[in-house]
Enzyme design. Structure first.
Site, mmCIF file in Angstrom:
data_model
loop_
_atom_site.group_PDB
_atom_site.id
_atom_site.type_symbol
_atom_site.label_atom_id
_atom_site.label_comp_id
_atom_site.label_asym_id
_atom_site.label_seq_id
_atom_site.Cartn_x
_atom_site.Cartn_y
_atom_site.Cartn_z
ATOM 1 N N THR A 1 0.822 -1.208 0.000
ATOM 2 C CA THR A 1 0.000 0.000 0.000
ATOM 3 C C THR A 1 0.854 1.254 0.000
ATOM 4 O OG1 THR A 1 -1.722 -1.202 1.190
ATOM 5 C CG2 THR A 1 -1.855 1.198 1.239
ATOM 6 N N TYR B 1 6.016 -11.657 5.590
ATOM 7 C CA TYR B 1 4.946 -11.103 4.756
ATOM 8 C C TYR B 1 4.675 -12.112 3.646
ATOM 9 C CZ TYR B 1 2.497 -7.630 1.783
ATOM 10 O OH TYR B 1 1.587 -6.950 1.003
ATOM 11 N N LYS C 1 2.288 -11.856 8.435
ATOM 12 C CA LYS C 1 1.239 -11.061 7.783
ATOM 13 C C LYS C 1 0.691 -11.955 6.677
ATOM 14 C CE LYS C 1 0.322 -6.682 5.399
ATOM 15 N NZ LYS C 1 -0.209 -7.134 4.090
ATOM 16 N N THR D 1 -1.464 -12.713 3.875
ATOM 17 C CA THR D 1 -2.285 -12.189 2.784
ATOM 18 C C THR D 1 -2.450 -13.302 1.761
ATOM 19 O OG1 THR D 1 -1.316 -10.017 3.239
ATOM 20 C CG2 THR D 1 -2.588 -10.246 1.206
ATOM 21 N N SER E 1 -5.053 -2.054 3.624
ATOM 22 C CA SER E 1 -5.027 -0.751 2.962
ATOM 23 C C SER E 1 -6.315 0.024 3.181
ATOM 24 C CB SER E 1 -4.773 -0.935 1.465
ATOM 25 O OG SER E 1 -5.762 -1.780 0.896
#
Length: 292
Positions: A47, A135, A163, A165, A206
């Protein structure tokens, strides 16, 4: 209030020519602290358009965010890079500034072996006294770590979590079950509710720059056992996310922030600068989801 953690993925403000707008970054930090009441900021991630910044620009962003936050909230510095020397330099820089946590995207593009990926994380952490979140974003990196591979990475005691995602909820359940003491933060805003059902510790996103109060309400409802309310709030958030994506999400996030009184500037090319149609779409999103 929910015990779950809410982090906004920090945006980077630019001028029309792609130069960093430090005042815009400060305004975004203040809004997230004073209005959104987030628990923390994730700095120099996707982001933040960090993969289009040079090393000095990333340092500028990290320094400005750290100075403006002034210890009020948690901060995570994303230092991952295909250039391992840069990643190590940024890890030291952020640690010396006082960032309490680091993060690093998995190395991508070259189809690295897992042993190379493990070495990358260990090298980043070798010379710093700090903690790190992996990440994991396989849709953009092509790197899909397994439960066993996460276990190997967690052998480094400085690696404290993920994280996450990733739309693979079977893997999320397996990872959460295998590592109950690790910090797992959901990274897909549109999938927060199912991630909460699998007992993630919180979220990073975001759209939380705009939508943090609604997300906090959703997490509170979930924690209170009001699943119908949590689902209704996720429905609203997902309608908003659908509209953001249709209008080109990264510039639109900044356009909507302007309606909220924060000049977040422009995105960095080759991302698109706003068109009149995009501006009209952003106004419609603001009026539909955020105007009181």
């Amino acid at each position: 209030m929910s015990k779950k953690l809410l982090y906004a993925a920090q945006m980077t403000a630019f001028d029309k020519d792609g130069n960093i707008n430090l005042d815009g970054i400060r305004a975004l930090v203040r809004y997230n602290i004073d209005v959104n009441k987030v628990d923390g900021l994730y700095v120099c991630g996707s982001t933040g358009e960090a993969f289009m910044l040079n090393t000095d620009e990333k340092k500028q962003v990290m320094e400005t965010v750290y100075d403006e936050a002034n210890g009020a909230i948690d901060l995570v510095a994303q230092v991952g890079s295909l250039n391992l020397k840069e990643a190590k330099e940024l890890a030291k820089f952020a640690t010396d500034l006082g960032y309490p946590k680091l993060s690093a995207v998995t190395p991508f593009y070259y189809n690295f072996t897992f042993e190379q990926i493990k070495d990358y994380y260990n090298e980043i952490l070798k010379d710093v006294d700090n903690k790190l979140l992996i990440y994991s974003i396989p849709a953009l990196t092509g790197v899909a770590l397994t439960t066993d591979q996460f276990a190997e990475l967690f052998e480094n005691p400085k690696i404290i979590g993920i994280k996450y995602t990733n739309a693979d909820f079977y893997l999320l359940e397996r990872v959460r079950n295998a590592f109950p003491d690790k910090l797992i933060l959901s990274g897909f805003d549109e999938m927060l509710l199912p991630a909460l059902a699998l007992n993630v510790d919180g979220c990073i996103g975001s759209t939380y720059n705009l939508n943090a109060p609604r997300v906090r309400e959703e997490m509170d409802a979930f924690e209170a056992g009001d699943i119908d309310k949590a689902r209704q709030l996720q429905n609203i958030s997902n309608d908003m996310i659908t509209d953001l994506i249709a209008n080109d999400i990264y510039p639109t996030l900044k356009l909507v922030m302007k309606h909220m009184g924060v000049d977040a500037g422009y995105v960095k090319k080759p991302m698109s600068h706003p068109t009149p149609e995009m501006e009209a779409g952003a106004t419609a999103i603001y009026e539909k989801y955020f105007k009181n």
